[in-house]
Design a protein around this motif. Sequence first.
Motif, PDB file in Angstrom:
ATOM      1  N   ARG A  35       0.826  -1.214   0.000  1.00  0.00           N
ATOM      2  CA  ARG A  35       0.000   0.000   0.000  1.00  0.00           C
ATOM      3  C   ARG A  35       0.862   1.267   0.000  1.00  0.00           C
ATOM      4  O   ARG A  35       0.505   2.271  -0.616  1.00  0.00           O
ATOM      5  N   ASP A  36       2.025   1.206   0.670  1.00  0.00           N
ATOM      6  CA  ASP A  36       2.859   2.399   0.823  1.00  0.00           C
ATOM      7  C   ASP A  36       3.891   2.572  -0.295  1.00  0.00           C
ATOM      8  O   ASP A  36       4.748   3.435  -0.208  1.00  0.00           O
ATOM      9  N   LEU A  66      14.944  -7.472   0.873  1.00  0.00           N
ATOM     10  CA  LEU A  66      15.809  -6.297   0.778  1.00  0.00           C
ATOM     11  C   LEU A  66      15.194  -5.129   1.536  1.00  0.00           C
ATOM     12  O   LEU A  66      15.882  -4.457   2.317  1.00  0.00           O
ATOM     13  N   VAL A  67      13.919  -4.877   1.341  1.00  0.00           N
ATOM     14  CA  VAL A  67      13.239  -3.788   2.044  1.00  0.00           C
ATOM     15  C   VAL A  67      13.352  -3.996   3.552  1.00  0.00           C
ATOM     16  O   VAL A  67      13.608  -3.045   4.306  1.00  0.00           O
ATOM     17  N   THR A  68      13.189  -5.228   3.996  1.00  0.00           N
ATOM     18  CA  THR A  68      13.288  -5.547   5.417  1.00  0.00           C
ATOM     19  C   THR A  68      14.682  -5.221   5.949  1.00  0.00           C
ATOM     20  O   THR A  68      14.825  -4.661   7.041  1.00  0.00           O
ATOM     21  N   LYS A  69      15.702  -5.546   5.174  1.00  0.00           N
ATOM     22  CA  LYS A  69      17.080  -5.237   5.588  1.00  0.00           C
ATOM     23  C   LYS A  69      17.318  -3.728   5.621  1.00  0.00           C
ATOM     24  O   LYS A  69      17.970  -3.211   6.530  1.00  0.00           O
ATOM     25  N   ARG A 113      10.510   6.821   3.387  1.00  0.00           N
ATOM     26  CA  ARG A 113      10.486   7.689   2.209  1.00  0.00           C
ATOM     27  C   ARG A 113      11.664   7.400   1.285  1.00  0.00           C
ATOM     28  O   ARG A 113      11.522   7.485   0.063  1.00  0.00           O
ATOM     29  N   GLU A 114      12.831   7.044   1.842  1.00  0.00           N
ATOM     30  CA  GLU A 114      13.982   6.711   0.999  1.00  0.00           C
ATOM     31  C   GLU A 114      13.805   5.355   0.330  1.00  0.00           C
ATOM     32  O   GLU A 114      14.212   5.173  -0.820  1.00  0.00           O
ATOM     33  N   ILE A 115      13.204   4.407   1.033  1.00  0.00           N
ATOM     34  CA  ILE A 115      12.933   3.102   0.419  1.00  0.00           C
ATOM     35  C   ILE A 115      11.933   3.286  -0.717  1.00  0.00           C
ATOM     36  O   ILE A 115      12.093   2.719  -1.799  1.00  0.00           O
ATOM     37  N   ARG A 116      10.922   4.102  -0.489  1.00  0.00           N
ATOM     38  CA  ARG A 116       9.933   4.386  -1.525  1.00  0.00           C
ATOM     39  C   ARG A 116      10.612   5.034  -2.733  1.00  0.00           C
ATOM     40  O   ARG A 116      10.340   4.681  -3.879  1.00  0.00           O
TER      41      ARG A 116
END
Length: 132
Positions: free
Chosen positions: A31-32, A59-62, A71-74
């Motif tokens: 959703r995000d 990867l996102v979890t790490k 916001r940086e992951i997005r």
Amino acid sequence: MSVVVERVSLSIAEAAEATGLTAHTLRYYERDGLLLDSVDRAASGHRRYTEQDLGWIRLVTKLRATGMPVREIRQYAALVRAGEGNEDERLALLRAHRDRVRAQLDEVATHLLAIESKIAVYEGSSDTCTSA
């Protein structure tokens, strides 16, 4: 002779188990805007996760576990989704995060040395220590 490649497809419960996350967290990631693509849906409408989805989720979890802001992951996910041509931006984002993680590790290592020093004081003393 043709080879048929079977694509792994996991339910949200199976994906949660495989990644160590909750189904709620997986839905939040989707959703995000933290996932690369929309998760496939079965005819019933239930989410079906592929190995590629799971790899990205790991990867996102790490990145989250090492303190990268959502916001940086997005932003990173959007760059990857956009395809070739923005590798320098991706690299800059990851390098900046790596540098923050290294600084945190250095700080924690310094704190650990202080703890080990205090442990050595207590282990070296057979009397009750009255100082902190």
